[in-house]
Enzyme design. Structure first.
Site, PDB file in Angstrom:
ATOM      1  N   ASP A 276      -9.597  -5.092  -4.274  1.00 38.93           N
ATOM      2  CA  ASP A 276      -9.684  -4.339  -3.442  1.00 38.93           C
ATOM      3  C   ASP A 276      -9.815  -3.150  -2.798  1.00 38.93           C
ATOM      4  O   ASP A 276     -10.476  -2.147  -4.081  1.00 38.93           O
ATOM      5  CB  ASP A 276      -7.529  -3.596  -3.891  1.00 38.93           C
ATOM      6  CG  ASP A 276      -7.302  -2.702  -2.578  1.00 38.93           C
ATOM      7  OD1 ASP A 276      -7.478  -2.893  -2.028  1.00 38.93           O
ATOM      8  OD2 ASP A 276      -5.521  -2.808  -2.922  1.00 38.93           O
TER       9      ASP A 276
ATOM     10  N   SER B 206       0.873  -1.420   0.124  1.00 47.08           N
ATOM     11  CA  SER B 206       0.258  -0.051   0.217  1.00 47.08           C
ATOM     12  C   SER B 206       1.006   1.294   0.033  1.00 47.08           C
ATOM     13  O   SER B 206       1.836   1.047  -1.170  1.00 47.08           O
ATOM     14  CB  SER B 206      -0.916   0.087   1.197  1.00 47.08           C
ATOM     15  OG  SER B 206      -2.079   0.890   1.599  1.00 47.08           O
TER      16      SER B 206
ATOM     17  N   HIS C  52      -7.833  -6.463  -0.048  1.00 49.72           N
ATOM     18  CA  HIS C  52      -5.742  -5.547   0.742  1.00 49.72           C
ATOM     19  C   HIS C  52      -4.701  -4.946   0.821  1.00 49.72           C
ATOM     20  O   HIS C  52      -3.970  -5.284   0.653  1.00 49.72           O
ATOM     21  CB  HIS C  52      -6.572  -3.995   0.684  1.00 49.72           C
ATOM     22  CG  HIS C  52      -5.648  -2.990   0.654  1.00 49.72           C
ATOM     23  ND1 HIS C  52      -4.290  -2.367  -0.601  1.00 49.72           N
ATOM     24  CD2 HIS C  52      -4.471  -2.124   1.796  1.00 49.72           C
ATOM     25  CE1 HIS C  52      -3.649  -1.432  -0.016  1.00 49.72           C
ATOM     26  NE2 HIS C  52      -3.685  -1.104   1.268  1.00 49.72           N
TER      27      HIS C  52
END
Length: 253
Positions: free
Chosen positions: A196, A95, A226
């Site tokens: 996601d 991320s 995610h």
């Protein structure tokens, strides 16, 4: 010394042949990257460094004192530390950690042998972050974004609330790094979950379009959301990143 939450402590494993920097995500902790780090060390023998970024792994109050300059700076310091040790250096991150991975490759490509961003934010958004940035009277804290995980019973160690100022800061950073993706030339393995709920999967396509790495690969995850490094595909991710690093090392011999 920083008083980290249990499970959020920085970690390091000493190995050989290559050093891998693993970077966690926004409001998350090293807990999300520890399994990956352990497997890269156990199965492939690499040295692994997992820092806890400033303001993370402690409290939202502490996070509120930091911004993207602190997170970027900590990642740069960790990269330089590993590079000074002599082995080839690779970076992977989840991320925001993936965003930082791309930023390091764009700015310090001479220190890197390859990168593997995972569900990285790189300039493609669904509008939610923009609303936080643009809304005049947004509260100082908003609900957290952690634990987007498909596997039952798995929880990410992440803040339940997020300082709005930090969301604005990460928005600025992802826009800036998204604009320098063309400077990424090292081998790149882009890993992205098809489903996601935090980072739009189209970020993977943007990364693949914008970077200038000759060796660039896109790997889709079918069974994870995610926080893929804690999800159903975590072992697959470790295997794929390890094989990616091994392949680059073999070509360099």
């Amino acid at each position: 010394m920083t008083a980290y939450l249990k499970g959020a402590e920085p970690f390091e494993f000493t190995g050989s042949r290559a050093s891998v920097l693993v970077l966690h995500g926004f409001t998350g902790t090293t807990q999300s990257m520890r399994y990956l780090g352990e497997e890269l060390h156990r199965r492939f023998g690499f040295s692994v460094l997992g820092p806890c970024l400033p303001g993370h792994g402690t409290s939202p109050d502490e996070m509120e004192k930091t911004d993207y300059r602190d997170w970027v700076g900590a990642a740069e310091d960790a990269l330089r530390d590993l590079a000074s040790r002599g082995d080839p250096v690779f970076v992977t991150g989840l991320s925001m950690g993936g965003m930082l991975t791309l930023g390091l490759a764009a700015q310090f490509g001479d220190l890197l042998s390859g990168i593997a961003p995972i569900n990285a934010i790189a300039g493609v958004n669904d509008g939610g972050l923009a609303e936080v940035v643009m809304t005049r009277n947004m509260p100082e804290r908003v609900p957290g974004i952690g634990s987007d995980i498909k596997a039952a019973g798995v929880e990410e160690l992440a803040y339940a609330e997020v300082p709005t100022a930090c969301l604005r800061s990460v928005y600025l950073a992802q826009a800036a790094i998204g604009d320098i993706l063309h400077k990424v030339v090292c081998p790149t393995l882009v890993i992205q979950s098809r489903e996601d709920h935090v980072v739009h999967p189209d970020n993977a396509y943007r990364i693949m379009r914008k970077i200038n790495a000759v060796d660039r690969r896109l790997l889709w995850l079918e069974e994870s959301y995610h926080v893929a490094t804690l999800d159903n595909d975590k072992a697959f991710i470790a295997q794929q990143i390890g094989a990616f690093v091994d392949g680059i090392l073999a070509r360099a011999e």
